[in-house]
Design an enzyme around this catalytic site. Structure first.
Site, short mmCIF file in Angstrom:
data_model
loop_
_atom_site.label_atom_id
_atom_site.label_comp_id
_atom_site.label_asym_id
_atom_site.label_seq_id
_atom_site.Cartn_x
_atom_site.Cartn_y
_atom_site.Cartn_z
N THR A 19 -53.15 14.23 69.47
CA THR A 19 -52.20 14.20 70.60
C THR A 19 -52.66 13.30 71.73
O THR A 19 -51.86 12.63 72.38
CB THR A 19 -52.00 15.63 71.15
OG1 THR A 19 -51.42 16.41 70.13
CG2 THR A 19 -51.10 15.66 72.36
N ASP A 63 -53.04 12.26 62.63
CA ASP A 63 -52.83 13.59 63.19
C ASP A 63 -53.89 14.42 62.47
O ASP A 63 -54.05 14.29 61.25
CB ASP A 63 -51.42 14.06 62.82
CG ASP A 63 -51.11 15.45 63.36
OD1 ASP A 63 -50.12 15.59 64.06
OD2 ASP A 63 -51.86 16.40 63.02
N SER A 65 -54.11 17.15 61.27
CA SER A 65 -53.70 17.95 60.11
C SER A 65 -53.91 17.15 58.83
O SER A 65 -53.91 17.71 57.74
CB SER A 65 -52.23 18.35 60.23
OG SER A 65 -52.06 19.06 61.43
N THR A 95 -56.46 18.40 67.99
CA THR A 95 -57.02 19.74 68.18
C THR A 95 -56.86 20.63 66.95
O THR A 95 -57.61 21.57 66.77
CB THR A 95 -56.34 20.45 69.38
OG1 THR A 95 -54.93 20.48 69.15
CG2 THR A 95 -56.64 19.75 70.67
N ASP A 96 -55.86 20.32 66.11
CA ASP A 96 -55.55 21.24 65.01
C ASP A 96 -56.74 21.52 64.09
O ASP A 96 -56.96 22.67 63.69
CB ASP A 96 -54.37 20.70 64.17
CG ASP A 96 -53.05 20.78 64.93
OD1 ASP A 96 -53.00 21.47 65.96
OD2 ASP A 96 -52.06 20.16 64.47
N GLN A 278 -61.62 38.26 59.45
CA GLN A 278 -60.41 37.71 60.09
C GLN A 278 -60.49 37.87 61.61
O GLN A 278 -59.73 37.23 62.34
CB GLN A 278 -59.16 38.45 59.61
CG GLN A 278 -58.81 38.19 58.17
CD GLN A 278 -57.62 39.00 57.69
OE1 GLN A 278 -56.83 39.49 58.49
NE2 GLN A 278 -57.51 39.15 56.39
N CYS A 279 -61.36 38.76 62.08
CA CYS A 279 -61.48 38.96 63.53
C CYS A 279 -62.09 37.72 64.17
O CYS A 279 -62.99 37.11 63.60
CB CYS A 279 -62.40 40.14 63.84
SG CYS A 279 -61.66 41.70 63.47
N1 ASP Z 1 -51.24 17.76 65.64
C1 ASP Z 1 -52.17 17.28 66.62
C2 ASP Z 1 -53.49 16.98 65.91
O1 ASP Z 1 -54.23 17.85 65.64
C3 ASP Z 1 -52.36 18.30 67.68
C4 ASP Z 1 -53.33 17.91 68.77
O2 ASP Z 1 -53.97 16.89 68.80
O3 ASP Z 1 -53.47 18.71 69.70
O4 ASP Z 1 -53.74 15.84 65.63
#
Ligand code: ASP
Length: 343
Positions: A19, A63, A65, A95-96, A278-279
């Site tokens: 992002t 991205d 992901s 961030t993902d 999972q916690c």
């Molecule tokens: N989908 C974005 C990524 O992880 C989300 C982000 O950067 O916050 O590349």
């Protein structure tokens, strides 16, 4: 308070996508990565720091992901190649999957003696209320400063975390990351306050970059109603080296005989079965409840207080070194890069 004379630092910023550097695609309306040269022009204040900054972009930008272990290797090799020329590295990352990348790099960069900080943002750098600017600017200030943090870290929303202790826990707030089982390494308020006792000690050992990862791993999240068919299918994956089970609470699981037999058969095939809770916070303690006794008896491996991200990338790393399931069990009780407590 003694102040050391500051020496101008050399910093390499590596842009991978995310992002922080995205723009809206007019056709689709979705966010997509754009060229980093535009980002540097959006951050003129960076030239005020007493440091020399070079930028490099990975190609293709992703991205996060779409992040893959191959990109982790590229990053690790890029750091190795430039290690002697820079005092620290900042990786701009989506961030993902940032917590996976920071965990993986913490294992791949052994004997790290310089900071490697991953950062990103929730809003693109061009947005008016963007968090990108302060995340990046503070990361630069940390690397340019007098306190050496010789480990892989994540900097986000005023906090510096150990990279293999973080989790992304929200997609809608600026404080997107947390480190449930390890204190923050630094807080950036009016001043940047370092938590020195929790920062890895400086090493004089030579950096070893190890990019071998084995991705023949599976994660099975437990939930009430998990079917036998799904659990067995996961364990029958071809060439599987490890099955990570995401258990409840302090490492608990159903006691159905078909489920326990399925795990036992898997372990008998020399596949590592690893217990991660999972916690978000807390520790796996097999044997504490009756619902984890059988797991303990059949020697399921405990991930202790590791995050899923750390346990998964540690598993890839250890099997990438050619270790057997028995050897992996031994390594899981040790902190290789500060990823677990109480050792
Ligand atoms: N989908 C974005 C990524 O992880 C989300 C982000 O950067 O916050 O590349």
């Amino acid at each position: 308070m003694s102040r050391k004379k500051s020496v101008a630092k050399n910093i390499l910023i590596i842009y991978t996508g995310g992002t922080i550097g995205m723009v809206h695609d007019k056709k689709t309306g979705s966010l997509k990565p754009f060229n980093f040269s535009k980002i540097s022009s959006l951050l003129p204040e960076v030239s005020n720091f007493k440091c020399k900054i070079d930028f490099v972009s990975l190609s293709p930008l992703v991205d996060s992901s779409n992040m893959k272990p191959l990109t982790w290797s590229k990053l690790a090799l890029l750091i190795e190649k430039n290690y002697n020329n820079y005092d620290g590295f900042i990786i701009l990352h989506g961030t993902d999957t940032m917590a996976y990348s920071s965990s993986a790099l913490s294992f791949m960069l052994q004997n790290l003696g310089k900071p490697v900080i991953l950062t990103g943002s929730q809003l693109p750098i061009g947005a008016i209320r963007t968090d990108a600017r302060r995340n990046l600017v503070t990361s630069i200030e940390i690397v340019a400063g007098n306190v050496n943090v010789p480990e892989v870290c994540v900097f986000f929303n005023a906090q510096l975390f150990r990279g293999n202790r973080v989790e992304k826990f929200t997609s809608s707030k600026f404080d997107a990351f947390s480190s449930p089982n390890y204190p923050v390494l630094a807080e950036a308020g009016v001043e940047i306050v370092f938590n020195n006792e929790f920062i890895k000690k400086q090493t004089n050992e030579v950096l070893i970059v190890n990019t071998n990862l084995n991705t023949n791993v599976a994660v099975l999240k437990l939930f009430p109603g998990l079917s036998r068919h799904v659990a067995e299918a996961a364990t029958k994956t071809k060439n599987l080296k490890a099955l990570i089970i995401e258990t409840y609470g302090s490492g608990n699981a159903p006691t159905d005989s078909w489920f326990l037999q399925c795990l036992k058969n898997t372990i008998d095939k020399n596949i590592a079965v690893i217990n991660v809770s999972q916690c978000t916070g807390g520790i796996v303690e097999m044997g504490k409840y009756e619902t984890s006794n059988a797991l303990k008896k059949m020697r399921v491996i405990s991930a202790h207080d590791m995050t899923l991200e750390a346990a998964l990338t540690k598993t890839m790393f250890l099997f990438g070194q050619g270790l057997t399931a028995t050897e992996v069990r031994v390594e899981f009780d040790k902190a290789l890069a500060g990823e677990l407590s109480g050792e």
